[in-house]
Design a protein around this motif. Structure first.
Motif, PDB file in Angstrom:
ATOM      1  N   GLY A 167       0.784  -1.230   0.000  1.00  0.00           N
ATOM      2  CA  GLY A 167       0.000   0.000   0.000  1.00  0.00           C
ATOM      3  C   GLY A 167       0.814   1.276   0.000  1.00  0.00           C
ATOM      4  N   ASN A 168       2.075   1.212   0.388  1.00  0.00           N
ATOM      5  CA  ASN A 168       2.886   2.423   0.453  1.00  0.00           C
ATOM      6  C   ASN A 168       4.002   2.430  -0.585  1.00  0.00           C
ATOM      7  OD1 ASN A 168       2.078   4.032   3.103  1.00  0.00           O
ATOM      8  ND2 ASN A 168       1.933   1.855   3.562  1.00  0.00           N
ATOM      9  N   VAL A 169       4.865   1.434  -0.534  1.00  0.00           N
ATOM     10  CA  VAL A 169       6.045   1.452  -1.409  1.00  0.00           C
ATOM     11  C   VAL A 169       5.645   1.186  -2.855  1.00  0.00           C
ATOM     12  CG1 VAL A 169       8.281   0.385  -1.846  1.00  0.00           C
ATOM     13  CG2 VAL A 169       7.503   0.724   0.504  1.00  0.00           C
ATOM     14  N   MET A 170       5.011   0.030  -3.104  1.00  0.00           N
ATOM     15  CA  MET A 170       4.734  -0.340  -4.493  1.00  0.00           C
ATOM     16  C   MET A 170       3.589   0.474  -5.084  1.00  0.00           C
ATOM     17  SD  MET A 170       5.404  -4.450  -4.635  1.00  0.00           S
ATOM     18  CE  MET A 170       4.214  -4.878  -3.380  1.00  0.00           C
ATOM     19  N   ALA A 171       2.576   0.840  -4.265  1.00  0.00           N
ATOM     20  CA  ALA A 171       1.469   1.630  -4.794  1.00  0.00           C
ATOM     21  C   ALA A 171       1.953   3.019  -5.216  1.00  0.00           C
ATOM     22  CB  ALA A 171       0.361   1.748  -3.757  1.00  0.00           C
ATOM     23  N   ARG A 172       2.806   3.645  -4.404  1.00  0.00           N
ATOM     24  CA  ARG A 172       3.327   4.972  -4.763  1.00  0.00           C
ATOM     25  C   ARG A 172       4.299   4.915  -5.936  1.00  0.00           C
ATOM     26  NH1 ARG A 172       4.596   7.687   1.190  1.00  0.00           N
ATOM     27  NH2 ARG A 172       2.465   7.518   2.002  1.00  0.00           N
ATOM     28  N   SER A 173       4.944   3.772  -6.107  1.00  0.00           N
ATOM     29  CA  SER A 173       5.874   3.622  -7.225  1.00  0.00           C
ATOM     30  C   SER A 173       5.174   3.210  -8.505  1.00  0.00           C
ATOM     31  CB  SER A 173       6.946   2.579  -6.873  1.00  0.00           C
ATOM     32  OG  SER A 173       7.633   2.947  -5.696  1.00  0.00           O
ATOM     33  N   GLN A 174       3.853   3.076  -8.456  1.00  0.00           N
ATOM     34  CA  GLN A 174       3.047   2.692  -9.609  1.00  0.00           C
ATOM     35  C   GLN A 174       3.538   1.385 -10.221  1.00  0.00           C
ATOM     36  OE1 GLN A 174       2.949   6.018 -12.310  1.00  0.00           O
ATOM     37  NE2 GLN A 174       1.662   7.249 -10.944  1.00  0.00           N
ATOM     38  N   VAL A 175       3.810   0.426  -9.350  1.00  0.00           N
ATOM     39  CA  VAL A 175       4.240  -0.893  -9.801  1.00  0.00           C
ATOM     40  C   VAL A 175       3.043  -1.630 -10.373  1.00  0.00           C
ATOM     41  CG1 VAL A 175       5.305  -3.065  -9.069  1.00  0.00           C
ATOM     42  CG2 VAL A 175       6.053  -0.908  -8.072  1.00  0.00           C
ATOM     43  N   ASP A 176       3.301  -2.434 -11.398  1.00  0.00           N
ATOM     44  CA  ASP A 176       2.243  -3.206 -12.030  1.00  0.00           C
ATOM     45  C   ASP A 176       1.528  -4.073 -10.990  1.00  0.00           C
ATOM     46  OD1 ASP A 176       1.581  -6.040 -13.523  1.00  0.00           O
ATOM     47  OD2 ASP A 176       1.175  -4.288 -14.787  1.00  0.00           O
ATOM     48  N   PRO A 177       0.183  -4.169 -11.073  1.00  0.00           N
ATOM     49  CA  PRO A 177      -0.551  -4.978 -10.078  1.00  0.00           C
ATOM     50  C   PRO A 177      -0.088  -6.423 -10.003  1.00  0.00           C
ATOM     51  CG  PRO A 177      -2.064  -3.602 -11.312  1.00  0.00           C
ATOM     52  CD  PRO A 177      -0.727  -3.459 -11.972  1.00  0.00           C
ATOM     53  N   GLY A 178       0.285  -6.996 -11.142  1.00  0.00           N
ATOM     54  CA  GLY A 178       0.774  -8.368 -11.104  1.00  0.00           C
ATOM     55  C   GLY A 178       2.078  -8.489 -10.341  1.00  0.00           C
ATOM     56  N   VAL A 179       2.984  -7.532 -10.559  1.00  0.00           N
ATOM     57  CA  VAL A 179       4.246  -7.551  -9.810  1.00  0.00           C
ATOM     58  C   VAL A 179       3.974  -7.362  -8.321  1.00  0.00           C
ATOM     59  CG1 VAL A 179       6.471  -6.397  -9.545  1.00  0.00           C
ATOM     60  CG2 VAL A 179       5.488  -6.687 -11.820  1.00  0.00           C
ATOM     61  N   ARG A 180       3.050  -6.475  -8.016  1.00  0.00           N
ATOM     62  CA  ARG A 180       2.709  -6.266  -6.601  1.00  0.00           C
ATOM     63  C   ARG A 180       2.186  -7.542  -5.966  1.00  0.00           C
ATOM     64  NH1 ARG A 180      -1.092  -1.045  -6.602  1.00  0.00           N
ATOM     65  NH2 ARG A 180      -1.419  -1.804  -4.476  1.00  0.00           N
ATOM     66  N   ASN A 181       1.339  -8.254  -6.699  1.00  0.00           N
ATOM     67  CA  ASN A 181       0.804  -9.500  -6.144  1.00  0.00           C
ATOM     68  C   ASN A 181       1.887 -10.544  -5.942  1.00  0.00           C
ATOM     69  OD1 ASN A 181      -1.615 -11.419  -5.629  1.00  0.00           O
ATOM     70  ND2 ASN A 181      -0.462 -12.435  -7.253  1.00  0.00           N
ATOM     71  N   SER A 182       2.791 -10.661  -6.918  1.00  0.00           N
ATOM     72  CA  SER A 182       3.853 -11.655  -6.805  1.00  0.00           C
ATOM     73  C   SER A 182       4.780 -11.329  -5.641  1.00  0.00           C
ATOM     74  CB  SER A 182       4.650 -11.724  -8.113  1.00  0.00           C
ATOM     75  OG  SER A 182       3.822 -12.146  -9.166  1.00  0.00           O
ATOM     76  N   VAL A 183       5.165 -10.052  -5.528  1.00  0.00           N
ATOM     77  CA  VAL A 183       6.058  -9.644  -4.438  1.00  0.00           C
ATOM     78  C   VAL A 183       5.370  -9.857  -3.087  1.00  0.00           C
ATOM     79  CG1 VAL A 183       7.247  -7.683  -3.395  1.00  0.00           C
ATOM     80  CG2 VAL A 183       7.350  -8.038  -5.865  1.00  0.00           C
ATOM     81  N   LYS A 184       4.091  -9.461  -2.997  1.00  0.00           N
ATOM     82  CA  LYS A 184       3.376  -9.599  -1.734  1.00  0.00           C
ATOM     83  C   LYS A 184       3.235 -11.072  -1.345  1.00  0.00           C
ATOM     84  CE  LYS A 184      -1.047  -8.840  -1.557  1.00  0.00           C
ATOM     85  NZ  LYS A 184      -2.377  -8.200  -1.556  1.00  0.00           N
ATOM     86  N   THR A 185       2.924 -11.930  -2.322  1.00  0.00           N
ATOM     87  CA  THR A 185       2.789 -13.354  -2.021  1.00  0.00           C
ATOM     88  C   THR A 185       4.115 -13.958  -1.596  1.00  0.00           C
ATOM     89  OG1 THR A 185       0.990 -13.491  -3.647  1.00  0.00           O
ATOM     90  CG2 THR A 185       2.006 -15.558  -2.933  1.00  0.00           C
ATOM     91  N   SER A 186       5.194 -13.594  -2.301  1.00  0.00           N
ATOM     92  CA  SER A 186       6.509 -14.131  -1.955  1.00  0.00           C
ATOM     93  C   SER A 186       6.930 -13.688  -0.565  1.00  0.00           C
ATOM     94  CB  SER A 186       7.544 -13.680  -2.995  1.00  0.00           C
ATOM     95  OG  SER A 186       7.181 -14.107  -4.289  1.00  0.00           O
ATOM     96  N   VAL A 187       6.712 -12.420  -0.249  1.00  0.00           N
ATOM     97  CA  VAL A 187       7.054 -11.922   1.081  1.00  0.00           C
ATOM     98  C   VAL A 187       6.243 -12.641   2.155  1.00  0.00           C
ATOM     99  CG1 VAL A 187       6.911  -9.892   2.596  1.00  0.00           C
ATOM    100  CG2 VAL A 187       7.856  -9.676   0.319  1.00  0.00           C
ATOM    101  N   GLY A 188       4.960 -12.879   1.877  1.00  0.00           N
ATOM    102  CA  GLY A 188       4.117 -13.569   2.850  1.00  0.00           C
ATOM    103  C   GLY A 188       4.607 -14.973   3.144  1.00  0.00           C
ATOM    104  N   TYR A 189       4.925 -15.740   2.089  1.00  0.00           N
ATOM    105  CA  TYR A 189       5.396 -17.107   2.309  1.00  0.00           C
ATOM    106  C   TYR A 189       6.783 -17.123   2.953  1.00  0.00           C
ATOM    107  CZ  TYR A 189       1.475 -19.067  -0.251  1.00  0.00           C
ATOM    108  OH  TYR A 189       0.221 -19.440  -0.639  1.00  0.00           O
ATOM    109  N   PHE A 190       7.635 -16.212   2.542  1.00  0.00           N
ATOM    110  CA  PHE A 190       8.971 -16.160   3.139  1.00  0.00           C
ATOM    111  C   PHE A 190       8.879 -15.815   4.627  1.00  0.00           C
ATOM    112  CE2 PHE A 190      12.760 -13.693   4.329  1.00  0.00           C
ATOM    113  CZ  PHE A 190      13.744 -14.639   4.096  1.00  0.00           C
TER     114      PHE A 190
END
Length: 812
Positions: A564-587
Motif C-alpha cells: 500500500g505504500n512502497v509499491m502503490a506509490r511507485s506505480q508498480v504493475d498490479p501483477g508484480v505487486r501481487n507476486s512480491v506480496k505473495t513471496s514476502v508472505g510465504y517467506f
C-alpha cells in the motif's frame, strides 16, 4: 568450540619429547592442558563429586528415618534438582563431542605404512582432538552413572513414601476400654498444656510484637479486600444479572453458584494465607505455635468453603436458585449436615496438629480420630434416611418430602456404615481418611463441576457481551457481536482451565500428596516431558506458537505496508505487486515457523526424519500436491501471467484473480470462479491476451450477397473500420476477402484496439456501423413482402397434397 582450540598444539603434546621415565607425569599434565582450567569439562569432576556426596548423604538419612513423609519429600525434591542439574550439564557438553568427531573426520585418518608422512601440526591436532574426545566421553559416562544413581534413589524414595502412606492408612489400633479410659484421663493435662502454650504466645505477641501483629492483619485484610473487589467487578455483573431473573435458566444457576462459591472463598483463603505469611515474615509466630496456627487457618478456610458451597448447592432461602430439586426443609437440613461434617473433620485436623506439637499420648490421638470418624458416619446414616426431595405435585415450601432415590440412599448408608465399622474395628486411620475425602474431595469435585458448567454459561451466545469486560471491549474497541461471542468462547475455556487447575491440586493434596510433589509434576509437565529420547516443553511449545503468531502478524503488516505504500506509490504493475506480496508472505511465514520451532526447543536437524517420511508420502500419494506447490512457485517467479490478465486455458477463459502456491483462481466472463491447479497451467498451453501489453486484434466476419462488387465492399468495410471509435489507426485496419459462393461473398475485418479488454464493445460498435453503412450503400436490400392475399394463397397451396392441386395436375 573455541575452548577446544584455545591452547596451542605444542602445549598438549609435550610428552612426545619428554623422557620415557617422565612419560606418565607428562601425559597427565598434557591431559589437564587439553581444556582451559575454567572449562566445564575440567569443572565436571567437582560437580560429580558434589552430587555423589549428596546422594550418599540422602542414602544415609533414608536408612535412619523412613517414617516422616515431609523429610522424604525434601529428599525427593533434592534428588529431582540434582537430576535437572546433571541433565543440563550433560546437554551443554554432549554437542562438543559431535564437533570434535566432525573435526577428526575433516582431518582424516593417519597415514598407513608405506604412505607419505603427514605434517607434524596435523598429527598434533589429531592427537589433541582424540584426547579431548576421550576426556569428554569419560565425563559423559560419569554423568550418566550419576544420573542413573540419582534416578534409582529417587524411585526408592517414592516407593518409601507409598509404603508409608499405605501403612498409615491401614494401620490397626486396638479399641479397648482401657485405652479409652487412658485417653480420657489425659485430656485434662493436655488441655492445660495447650492453654499455657497459647497464653504464652499471646503474651509474647502482645508485649513484643504488637505492631507487627496489627500490620500483618491489616495488610492481609487490604489484600483480601482488593481481591474481592477485583473479582466482584469482573464477575459481579453476571451474578447481579442472574439474580434479577425471575425464572433463571439452568446455566444461569450454575454460573451464579460457581462465582458465589469461588469469590468469597478465594478472598477469605487469600486473607488467611497472607496472614500466615505476614505473621511468619514479621516473626510473630514461634516454631511451636506455627503448625497450630496453620491448621487453625486451614480449618477456618475449609468450613467457610463448605458453607459457601452448601449455600450455592441447596440455597434454603431462594428455591429458584437451587441446583438440586429439594424442599426448603430438606435444603436446610442438608446444608447443616454438610457444615457439621466439615466442622468435625476440621476440628479433628486441628486437634491432630495440637497433639503432635504437644507430644500427646497416642491414645488421645486415636480417641479424637475415632470420635470424629464415628460422628461423620452417623451423620451420613441420618442423611440417608432423610426425605429431602420435593413431593410430587407440590412446591418446595410444602411440608414433608420424598426420600432419596434408591441408589443415593444405598451409597450414603454404605459409606456411613463403612466408616463406623472401620472405626470400631481399629482401622481409625482408614475411617478418618474416608470421612475426610467425602468432605474435601466431594466438595472440590462439586465445585469443579459447577465451574465447568459456569464456563459453558459464559460462552453461550451473546452472554459475554453483558459482562463488564464485554461492555468495556465493546466500548473501547467497538467490537461487534460476532467478535464478542468469540471472546466469550475463549473466556469459557479459561474458566474450564481455571476450575481444573484450581481443583486438581486440591484433590491431590487431600489424597496425601504434598505441595512439593505437585510443584515437581507441574514443573516437569510445563518445562520438560521426556518421551524416549525426545524432550517436550509445554512452555517452549507455547512460546514457539506465540513467536510464530507474532511473526505471521508482522509479516501480514509488512505485506500491507509494502503493497500500500512502497509499491502503490511507485506505480508498480498490479501483477508484480501481487507476486512480491505473495513471496514476502510465504517467506515471512517460513521464517516465523523456523523461529517458532527453535523457540519450542525442537532440534531442526531432527526434522530430517520427518522429511524422509514426507518423501515416502510424496511417493505414495502426494505427488499432485507437491507438483502444484512447485508449479505455483514457478508461476510466481517466472510470471507468465499475473493478477488481472485475461487468459485462456483448455477448459476456461477469463481474468486471473488470485495466484497461490497450490492453485490459480480464474474468473470467467459469467462471474464464475474456476480454481485451476498450477500444474495444469505449467504443463499445458495457456493463452494470455494481456501478457506484455493490452494491445490486441479483433476480427469481425461479414457476408454480402453475390451480386455486390467485392472491391466496393472492401473499400466500404475499410472506411467503416477506420472511422469506428476505439479502432487504432496504426496498425491500420485490414479487410480480407476470404471466400465466395454462388449465393454470398465472405469478408473478414481485422482491426487493432489499445485495450483488448474493451474488444467486445468495439466489436459490437463495428458491426452496427457496418450494418448501417451497408444499408446506405445498397449492399443490403430491403425486399417488399407480397400482399397478404398472395401469402395466404401460397400457404394454402403448400398445405394441400400434390394431387389436390388443379393447376399442377393440368401442367403434368
Amino acid at each position: 568450540m573455541s575452548s577446544l582450540l584455545s591452547l596451542p598444539p605444542e602445549s598438549a603434546f609435550a610428552q612426545d619429547q619428554a623422557p620415557a621415565k617422565d612419560q606418565g607425569q607428562t601425559q597427565a599434565q598434557s591431559q589437564d592442558a587439553l581444556f582451559a582450567p575454567d572449562d566445564p569439562i575440567n569443572q565436571a569432576p567437582k560437580l560429580i563429586a558434589k552430587g555423589q556426596k549428596q546422594i550418599d548423604s540422602i542414602t544415609a538419612a533414608i536408612s535412619k528415618n523412613t517414617e516422616n513423609d515431609r523429610d522424604l519429600i525434601n529428599y525427593k525434591s533434592q534428588l529431582d534438582d540434582l537430576t535437572g542439574e546433571i541433565l543440563a550439564y550433560r546437554a551443554s557438553i554432549a554437542p562438543r563431542a559431535d564437533d570434535i568427531a566432525a573435526r577428526l573426520k575433516e582431518i582424516g585418518d593417519p597415514p598407513k605404512d608405506g604412505q607419505p608422512p603427514e605434517a607434524a601440526e596435523v598429527t598434533q591436532q589429531r592427537n589433541k582432538l582424540n584426547g579431548q574426545k576421550t576426556q569428554i566421553a569419560s565425563v559423559l559416562g560419569q554423568l550418566d552413572d550419576l544420573s542413573k544413581a540419582t534416578g534409582d534413589l529417587s524411585a526408592k524414595v517414592t516407593a518409601l513414601r507409598r509404603d508409608l502412606f499405605t501403612r498409615q492408612l491401614l494401620a490397626h489400633t486396638e479399641i479397648s476400654l482401657d485405652r479409652v479410659t487412658s485417653a480420657v484421663q489425659s485430656i485434662g493435662p493436655e488441655t492445660q498444656r495447650f492453654t499455657d502454650l497459647i497464653d504464652g504466645w499471646i503474651s509474647f505477641a502482645w508485649r513484643f510484637k504488637k505492631v507487627q501483629l496489627a500490620s500483618a492483619f491489616l495488610l492481609s485484610l487490604a489484600l483480601a479486600f482488593g481481591m474481592r473487589i477485583t473479582l466482584s467487578r469482573i464477575f459481579g455483573p453476571i451474578i447481579e444479572r442472574g439474580r434479577l431473573e425471575e425464572n433463571p435458566s439452568y446455566m444461569s444457576r450454575f454460573s451464579v453458584a460457581f462465582w458465589v462459591t469461588i469469590m468469597p472463598t478465594m478472598a477469605f483463603s487469600f486473607f488467611l494465607a497472607s496472614s500466615f505469611f505476614f505473621l511468619d515474615t514479621f516473626n510473630v509466630m514461634r516454631p511451636d505455635i506455627a503448625p497450630i496456627i496453620g491448621s487453625l487457618f486451614s480449618f477456618l478456610g475449609l468450613v467457610y468453603f463448605v458453607r459457601c458451597l452448601g449455600h450455592a448447592l441447596f440455597n434454603p432461602e431462594a428455591p429458584k436458585w437451587r441446583l438440586v430439586r429439594l424442599s426448603d426443609k430438606g435444603a436446610r437440613h442438608l446444608q447443616n449436615a454438610l457444615i457439621a461434617m466439615s466442622v468435625i473433620n476440621g476440628l479433628d485436623y486441628v486437634l491432630g496438629s495440637v497433639t503432635e506439637t504437644l507430644g500427646s499420648p497416642v491414645d488421645l490421638t486415636v480417641l479424637k480420630s475415632f470420635i470424629s470418624s464415628t460422628l461423620v458416619g452417623c451423620i451420613l446414616l441420618a442423611v440417608s434416611f432423610a426425605r429431602p426431595l420435593v413431593p410430587k405435585g407440590k412446591d418446595a415450601s410444602a411440608s414433608g418430602g420424598r426420600p432419596w432415590h434408591r441408589h443415593t440412599s444405598i451409597a450414603l448408608r454404605l459409606f456411613g456404615i463403612g466408616i463406623i465399622l472401620a472405626s470400631f474395628t481399629g482401622f481409625v486411620g482408614l475411617a478418618r481418611f474416608i470421612a475426610t475425602q467425602i468432605i474435601l474431595t466431594g466438595g472440590v469435585i462439586a465445585t469443579m463441576y459447577i465451574g465447568i458448567r459456569s464456563g459453558k454459561a459464559v460462552s453461550e451466545r451473546d452472554r459475554f457481551a453483558e459482562t463488564i469486560i464485554g461492555r468495556a471491549l465493546q466500548r473501547r474497541y467497538n467490537m461487534g457481536a460476532v467478535a464478542l461471542d468469540q471472546i466469550g468462547i475463549a473466556a469459557g475455556l479459561l474458566i474450564y482451565i481455571f476450575a481444573l487447575v484450581l481443583g486438581i491440586p486440591l484433590i491431590l493434596i487431600t489424597w496425601g500428596f504434598q505441595p512439593p510433589d505437585i510443584q515437581t509434576w507441574f514443573y516437569n509437565l510445563f518445562i520438560e516431558i521426556n518421551i524416549g529420547g525426545i524432550r517436550i516443553s509445554i512452555v517452549g511449545i507455547i512460546s514457539g506458537i506465540a513467536i510464530f503468531l507474532i511473526g505471521v502478524v508482522f509479516t501480514r503488516w509488512f505485506e500491507k505496508w509494502l503493497d500500500g505504500n512502497v509499491m502503490a506509490r511507485s506505480q508498480v504493475d498490479p501483477g508484480v505487486r501481487n507476486s512480491v506480496k505473495t513471496s514476502v508472505g510465504y517467506f515471512g511465514a517460513i521464517v516465523a515457523g523456523i523461529m517458532g520451532l527453535s523457540a519450542a526447543g525442537i532440534n531442526l536437524s531432527s526434522l530430517a526424519l520427518v522429511a524422509g517420511a514426507l518423501s515416502v508420502g510424496i511417493g505414495f500419494g502426494l505427488q499432485n500436491i507437491i507438483s502444484n506447490f512447485v508449479s505455483g512457485l514457478i508461476l510466481l517467479m517466472e510470471r507468465p501471467f499475473k493478477v488481472g490478465d485475461w487468459v485462456a486455458t483448455g477448459t476456461s477463459e477469463g481474468f486471473v484473480r488470485r495466484i497461490s502456491v497450490r492453485a490459480t483462481e480464474i474468473e470467467t466472463f459469467q462471474r464464475q470462479s474456476i480454481i485451476v491447479p498450477n500444474s495444469q497451467l505449467i504443463n499445458a498451453s495457456v493463452g494470455n491476451w494481456t501478457h506484455r501489453n493490452k494491445l490486441g486484434r479483433i476480427d469481425v466476419a461479414v457476408t454480402a450477397k453475390s451480386f455486390c462488387d467485392p472491391r466496393n465492399v472492401v473499400a466500404v468495410l475499410k472506411d467503416v473500420a477506420s472511422s469506428t471509435q476505439g479502432v487504432l489507426r496504426n496498425p491500420e485496419p485490414v479487410v480480407v476477402f476470404k471466400d465466395f459462393t454462388d449465393a454470398e461473398l465472405q469478408f473478414e475485418v481485422r482491426v487493432y484496439v489499445a485495450d483488448i479488454l474493451s474488444g467486445l464493445s468495439v466489436r459490437n460498435e463495428l458491426r452496427l456501423s457496418i450494418f448501417e453503412r451497408f444499408k446506405k450503400e445498397g449492399i443490403i436490400r430491403e425486399e417488399t413482402p407480397p400482399p397478404v392475399e398472395e401469402q395466404a394463397e401460397e400457404i394454402e397451396e403448400k398445405s394441400l397434397p400434390e394431387d389436390a392441386n388443379p393447376d399442377k395436375s393440368k401442367l403434368s
